[in-house]
Structures are given as C-alpha cells and as structure tokens.
Design a protein around this motif. Structure first.
Motif, PDB file in Angstrom:
ATOM      1  N   LEU A 164      70.940  84.791  14.170  1.00 16.04           N
ATOM      2  CA  LEU A 164      71.261  85.319  15.338  1.00 16.04           C
ATOM      3  C   LEU A 164      71.190  84.321  16.436  1.00 16.04           C
ATOM      4  O   LEU A 164      70.354  83.309  16.251  1.00 16.04           O
ATOM      5  CB  LEU A 164      70.217  86.517  15.948  1.00 16.04           C
ATOM      6  CG  LEU A 164      70.382  87.769  14.956  1.00 16.04           C
ATOM      7  CD1 LEU A 164      69.520  88.730  15.212  1.00 16.04           C
ATOM      8  CD2 LEU A 164      71.832  88.347  14.633  1.00 16.04           C
ATOM      9  N   LYS A 165      71.789  84.449  17.606  1.00 21.01           N
ATOM     10  CA  LYS A 165      71.660  83.542  18.609  1.00 21.01           C
ATOM     11  C   LYS A 165      71.100  84.417  19.960  1.00 21.01           C
ATOM     12  O   LYS A 165      71.383  85.684  20.155  1.00 21.01           O
ATOM     13  CB  LYS A 165      72.815  82.985  19.096  1.00 21.01           C
ATOM     14  CG  LYS A 165      74.221  83.802  19.530  1.00 21.01           C
ATOM     15  CD  LYS A 165      74.226  83.973  20.943  1.00 21.01           C
ATOM     16  CE  LYS A 165      75.366  84.829  21.273  1.00 21.01           C
ATOM     17  NZ  LYS A 165      75.319  85.234  22.795  1.00 21.01           N
ATOM     18  N   HIS A 166      70.265  83.915  20.780  1.00 24.78           N
ATOM     19  CA  HIS A 166      69.656  84.427  21.999  1.00 24.78           C
ATOM     20  C   HIS A 166      69.699  83.471  23.004  1.00 24.78           C
ATOM     21  O   HIS A 166      69.519  82.217  22.846  1.00 24.78           O
ATOM     22  CB  HIS A 166      68.338  85.003  21.831  1.00 24.78           C
ATOM     23  CG  HIS A 166      68.275  85.816  20.688  1.00 24.78           C
ATOM     24  ND1 HIS A 166      68.397  87.324  20.974  1.00 24.78           N
ATOM     25  CD2 HIS A 166      67.777  85.847  19.229  1.00 24.78           C
ATOM     26  CE1 HIS A 166      68.048  87.958  19.534  1.00 24.78           C
ATOM     27  NE2 HIS A 166      67.738  86.989  19.023  1.00 24.78           N
ATOM     28  N   LEU A 211      64.115  70.710  28.131  1.00 24.11           N
ATOM     29  CA  LEU A 211      65.009  71.877  28.421  1.00 24.11           C
ATOM     30  C   LEU A 211      66.447  71.662  27.785  1.00 24.11           C
ATOM     31  O   LEU A 211      66.758  72.439  27.112  1.00 24.11           O
ATOM     32  CB  LEU A 211      64.677  72.250  29.864  1.00 24.11           C
ATOM     33  CG  LEU A 211      63.495  72.737  30.308  1.00 24.11           C
ATOM     34  CD1 LEU A 211      63.600  73.067  31.761  1.00 24.11           C
ATOM     35  CD2 LEU A 211      62.688  73.640  29.425  1.00 24.11           C
ATOM     36  N   PRO A 212      67.139  70.502  28.226  1.00 24.54           N
ATOM     37  CA  PRO A 212      68.413  70.551  27.635  1.00 24.54           C
ATOM     38  C   PRO A 212      68.297  70.172  26.168  1.00 24.54           C
ATOM     39  O   PRO A 212      69.436  70.748  25.492  1.00 24.54           O
ATOM     40  CB  PRO A 212      68.835  68.999  28.160  1.00 24.54           C
ATOM     41  CG  PRO A 212      68.005  68.719  29.511  1.00 24.54           C
ATOM     42  CD  PRO A 212      66.728  69.470  29.122  1.00 24.54           C
ATOM     43  N   ARG A 213      67.275  69.743  25.323  1.00 23.71           N
ATOM     44  CA  ARG A 213      67.055  69.861  23.996  1.00 23.71           C
ATOM     45  C   ARG A 213      67.189  71.361  23.476  1.00 23.71           C
ATOM     46  O   ARG A 213      67.949  71.607  22.623  1.00 23.71           O
ATOM     47  CB  ARG A 213      66.004  69.030  23.461  1.00 23.71           C
ATOM     48  CG  ARG A 213      65.925  68.898  21.887  1.00 23.71           C
ATOM     49  CD  ARG A 213      64.547  68.744  21.418  1.00 23.71           C
ATOM     50  NE  ARG A 213      64.469  68.726  20.147  1.00 23.71           N
ATOM     51  CZ  ARG A 213      63.575  68.830  19.348  1.00 23.71           C
ATOM     52  NH1 ARG A 213      62.520  68.388  20.049  1.00 23.71           N
ATOM     53  NH2 ARG A 213      63.403  69.140  18.005  1.00 23.71           N
ATOM     54  N   ILE A 270      70.221  75.869  21.036  1.00 22.81           N
ATOM     55  CA  ILE A 270      70.634  77.291  21.147  1.00 22.81           C
ATOM     56  C   ILE A 270      72.054  77.246  21.173  1.00 22.81           C
ATOM     57  O   ILE A 270      72.687  78.250  20.620  1.00 22.81           O
ATOM     58  CB  ILE A 270      70.294  77.803  22.561  1.00 22.81           C
ATOM     59  CG1 ILE A 270      68.941  78.057  22.622  1.00 22.81           C
ATOM     60  CG2 ILE A 270      71.012  79.138  22.826  1.00 22.81           C
ATOM     61  CD1 ILE A 270      68.180  78.799  23.948  1.00 22.81           C
ATOM     62  N   ASP A 271      72.877  76.323  21.782  1.00 22.85           N
ATOM     63  CA  ASP A 271      74.210  76.005  21.552  1.00 22.85           C
ATOM     64  C   ASP A 271      74.780  75.927  19.946  1.00 22.85           C
ATOM     65  O   ASP A 271      75.559  76.405  19.443  1.00 22.85           O
ATOM     66  CB  ASP A 271      74.939  74.810  22.112  1.00 22.85           C
ATOM     67  CG  ASP A 271      74.822  75.069  23.798  1.00 22.85           C
ATOM     68  OD1 ASP A 271      74.474  76.232  24.247  1.00 22.85           O
ATOM     69  OD2 ASP A 271      74.864  73.953  24.396  1.00 22.85           O
TER      70      ASP A 271
END
Length: 240
Positions: A113-115, A152-154, A159-160
């Motif tokens: 799943l992705k969130h 945060l970008p990591r 998530i991407d």
C-alpha cells in the motif's frame, strides 16, 4: 540649545578670540558627531531587537510545525509497521508454504500500500525569507536545514517509490488475478492455489518490503531529528 551655542560663537568672534572660537567649534563638531553615532547605535540596537523578535516568532512557528510533523510521523509509522508485519506474514506463507492463517483474505488488503503524508514548513519558509543566516548557532542551523532539505525530501522520495510500486505492480496484478479487492480491507484471488505459488508476486512483495524498510528508517530518523530540534528551540526561546 542651538541659539545658546550660536551666542557663544558670536561672542568669541566679537572678542577676536579666534583660537578659542576654533577650539569651541571643533568641540561642537565632535559633540554633533558623537550625537550622530549614539543615534545610529540606538537605531542599530532597535533594528537588532526587531530582527531578534522576528527570528523568535519564526522559531516559535517552526516549533509548532515540528510538533505537527511528529504527529504525522507517529501515525505514519504505526500504520507502516502494521502493514509491514501483515505483508511479512503473507510472504512467509508464500515463501515457506506455511499454513494459511485465519482471515488471510484480510491480509491481502494490506499489501504494497501507499499513503501520502503532508509536512508543515510554514515557519522554515518564513525563516528562509528572512535569511537563514540570522541563525547564529551553526550547529542548530545545520540540523534545521538538514531536517527540511534532506530528511523530509528523503521521506517523500521513499513514498514516491511506494506509490510507483502500488500503481505499476500491485494494482495491475490485482485487476488481473483478483475477483475482489478493497484498500486496507480484504482481497480475493481468482485462484488461491495459483496465487500461493506465484513467484512473481512473491519476489515483488519481498522487494517492496525492502523499500518499506527504507521508508520506516527515514521516518524514524526524521522523528528523532524533529524531537531534538524542538528541544533546541525551547532552549533558545528560554534564553531570550
């Protein structure tokens, strides 16, 4: 006051006391220069106090943003760890031919799943507009920029990756091999035996679980950093 000094100058000139007049005029210039310097010093002091207040307000907003981030991270980590455990149970069943557990179909609703997560950066953006260099504490400035520009970008990159695997691997597989599936609820394969022996989905689940490890690690790191930054901000606000 100006009238008073003018009278003194005029009296010295009338009395032909030029040397004293020159000395007096020099002293008057010095007084004016000192007055200007004092005025500039007061203006600089007021400007510094204003900037300190602006930085203090920005730090307070950053602290509030970090607290919101911690709430988001706690929720995301709890969900991610729970899904990790469920996916690992499915992998064990497929990989080691373990006996299917009760409610196996519910486990299939929690795979790959992705969130999305949203972090708050209003305070940091405000500080950048003011000039990050106004933070004189090098250690704090480095940790702050590292959190917002690296950590945060990591997480977003992780998530991407989750999103890409969910959309390009899992959803197409579900559409072809499941009769029913509901996000975070259940899944019903068309042929359970075929699903249990499907090497493609097994390796896909394993690879995805490795990516999930990276997502969890990135979130845990950001959570620790945010807690440390809140403590540092509290100390700075207390000292001011």
């Amino acid at each position: 006051m100006i009238k008073f000094f003018r009278k003194i100058r005029q009296r010295l000139l009338n009395e032909n006391r030029f040397s004293k007049y020159l000395l007096y005029a020099t002293g008057e210039i010095v007084l004016v220069v000192i007055g200007i310097l004092i005025a500039l010093q007061i203006n600089n002091w007021n400007e510094n106090k204003k900037q300190q207040k602006e930085v203090q307000n920005a730090l307070m907003e950053i602290k509030n943003d970090l607290i919101l981030d911690q709430m988001v991270l706690h929720e995301a980590l709890n969900r991610k760890n729970e899904e990790y455990d469920k996916q690992q149970r499915v992998i064990d069943i497929l990989d080691h031919k373990k006996e299917m557990v009760q409610d196996f179909d519910k486990l299939l609703g929690h795979l790959m799943l992705k969130h999305n997560v949203e972090f708050t950066k209003n305070g940091f953006d405000l500080l950048k507009d003011m000039g990050i260099g106004k933070i004189e504490d090098d250690d704090f400035r480095i940790k702050l920029t590292s959190y917002y520009d690296l950590s945060l970008p990591r997480i977003q990159a992780e998530i991407d990756d989750d999103t890409d695997e969910f959309q390009s691997i899992w959803l197409p597989y579900v559409r072809e091999h499941f009769t029913d599936w509901l996000f975070e609820a259940y899944g019903t394969p068309k042929d359970m035996d075929s699903f249990l022996n499907d090497k493609y989905i097994l390796i896909s689940l394993k690879v995805n679980l490795g990516n999930t490890d990276g997502t969890i690690e990135a979130m845990e790191k950001a959570l620790l950093e945010s807690s440390e930054l809140v403590a540092m901000i509290d100390e700075k606000l207390t000292d001011q």
